[in-house]
Design a protein around this motif. Structure first.
Motif, PDB file in Angstrom:
ATOM      1  N   UNK A 166       0.789  -1.274  -0.129  1.00 20.45           N
ATOM      2  CA  UNK A 166       0.045   0.040  -0.015  1.00 20.45           C
ATOM      3  C   UNK A 166       0.762   1.307   0.149  1.00 20.45           C
ATOM      4  N   UNK A 167       2.017   1.191   0.730  1.00 19.81           N
ATOM      5  CA  UNK A 167       3.056   2.418   0.801  1.00 19.81           C
ATOM      6  C   UNK A 167       3.591   2.593  -0.447  1.00 19.81           C
ATOM      7  N   UNK A 168       3.950   1.583  -1.172  1.00 17.94           N
ATOM      8  CA  UNK A 168       4.600   1.743  -2.345  1.00 17.94           C
ATOM      9  C   UNK A 168       3.593   2.323  -3.452  1.00 17.94           C
ATOM     10  N   UNK A 169       2.298   1.667  -3.514  1.00 16.58           N
ATOM     11  CA  UNK A 169       1.399   2.145  -4.388  1.00 16.58           C
ATOM     12  C   UNK A 169       0.944   3.640  -4.062  1.00 16.58           C
ATOM     13  N   UNK A 170       0.926   4.188  -2.834  1.00 18.69           N
ATOM     14  CA  UNK A 170       0.916   5.403  -2.497  1.00 18.69           C
ATOM     15  C   UNK A 170       1.822   6.427  -3.265  1.00 18.69           C
ATOM     16  N   UNK A 171       3.113   5.841  -2.848  1.00 14.73           N
ATOM     17  CA  UNK A 171       4.278   6.738  -3.440  1.00 14.73           C
ATOM     18  C   UNK A 171       4.257   6.805  -4.928  1.00 14.73           C
ATOM     19  N   UNK A 172       3.807   5.882  -5.514  1.00 18.21           N
ATOM     20  CA  UNK A 172       3.845   5.776  -6.817  1.00 18.21           C
ATOM     21  C   UNK A 172       2.767   6.822  -7.432  1.00 18.21           C
ATOM     22  N   UNK A 173       1.583   6.767  -6.887  1.00 17.45           N
ATOM     23  CA  UNK A 173       0.416   7.642  -7.079  1.00 17.45           C
ATOM     24  C   UNK A 173       0.996   9.092  -6.970  1.00 17.45           C
ATOM     25  N   UNK A 174       1.621   9.335  -5.887  1.00 17.15           N
ATOM     26  CA  UNK A 174       2.113  10.678  -5.549  1.00 17.15           C
ATOM     27  C   UNK A 174       3.396  11.174  -6.537  1.00 17.15           C
ATOM     28  N   UNK A 175       4.056  10.249  -6.922  1.00 18.55           N
ATOM     29  CA  UNK A 175       4.905  10.558  -8.144  1.00 18.55           C
ATOM     30  C   UNK A 175       4.073  10.882  -9.498  1.00 18.55           C
ATOM     31  N   UNK A 176       3.186  10.390  -9.701  1.00 16.08           N
ATOM     32  CA  UNK A 176       2.508  10.494 -10.807  1.00 16.08           C
ATOM     33  C   UNK A 176       1.798  11.919 -10.713  1.00 16.08           C
ATOM     34  N   UNK A 177       1.099  12.389  -9.506  1.00 13.14           N
ATOM     35  CA  UNK A 177       0.447  13.383  -9.225  1.00 13.14           C
ATOM     36  C   UNK A 177       1.487  14.573  -9.367  1.00 13.14           C
ATOM     37  N   UNK A 178       2.550  14.244  -9.025  1.00 14.31           N
ATOM     38  CA  UNK A 178       3.747  15.508  -8.939  1.00 14.31           C
ATOM     39  C   UNK A 178       3.894  15.746 -10.280  1.00 14.31           C
ATOM     40  N   UNK A 179       3.977  14.662 -11.171  1.00 12.14           N
ATOM     41  CA  UNK A 179       4.414  14.936 -12.738  1.00 12.14           C
ATOM     42  C   UNK A 179       3.288  15.850 -13.233  1.00 12.14           C
ATOM     43  N   UNK A 180       1.839  15.424 -13.040  1.00 14.20           N
ATOM     44  CA  UNK A 180       0.933  16.357 -13.293  1.00 14.20           C
ATOM     45  C   UNK A 180       1.019  17.648 -12.963  1.00 14.20           C
ATOM     46  N   UNK A 181       1.342  17.868 -11.538  1.00 13.43           N
ATOM     47  CA  UNK A 181       1.281  19.207 -11.145  1.00 13.43           C
ATOM     48  C   UNK A 181       2.538  20.021 -11.824  1.00 13.43           C
ATOM     49  N   UNK A 182       3.620  19.407 -12.024  1.00 14.68           N
ATOM     50  CA  UNK A 182       4.777  20.123 -12.782  1.00 14.68           C
ATOM     51  C   UNK A 182       4.479  20.291 -14.119  1.00 14.68           C
TER      52      UNK A 182
END
Length: 136
Positions: free
Chosen positions: A106-122
């Motif tokens: 779950x933690x790994x999936x959360x980090x991957x989700x956050x990384x994709x979210x950061x790409x979208x925000x950038x």
């Protein structure tokens, strides 16, 4: 157009990780779900898989949730002679869900989700700056 492509690629990653988190949540929710009789199997852990899909319009590979696999490992047993699913020796087969493994996943999936979210925000910020420059 590459910025728009990166938005779609990251959005597909968000969707895939969201699906992964849902499967993990289902596993955790059923971690104590035994069978009702000694012959009935308890809940079997599900494992999410991913697959690539080529999007012709974008000319890019996107990721999506694939088929769910079942963890074929043995069911652990717990001694509970009064349980309706207990065998003649008083052992109950319990789900092959390890809460610690699920929490790490779950933690790994959360980090991957956050990384994709950061790409979208950038990407959104870069697009906004480009629009601001063109206006100025």
């Amino acid at each position: 157009m590459d910025l728009v492509k990166s938005l779609f690629i990251s959005a597909s990653g968000l969707k895939a990780q969201n699906g992964r988190i849902r499967v993990i949540a289902e596993n955790l929710a059923n971690a104590d779900s035994t069978g009702r009789t000694p012959d009935e199997d308890p809940y079997r852990r599900k494992i999410p898989t991913f697959k690539n899909r080529f999007d012709r319009d974008l000319q890019a590979e996107l990721v999506e949730l694939g088929k769910l696999a079942e963890d074929r490992s043995e069911f652990p047993t717990r001694y509970e002679p009064g349980h309706p699913a207990a065998d003649a020796n008083g052992n109950v087969r319990v789900p092959n869900v390890n809460s610690l493994v699920e929490t790490v996943d779950m933690r790994e999936a959360q980090r991957s989700y956050e990384a994709n979210l950061n790409v979208i925000e950038s990407t959104r910020r870069m697009l906004q700056r480009t629009i601001d420059i063109l206006r100025g």
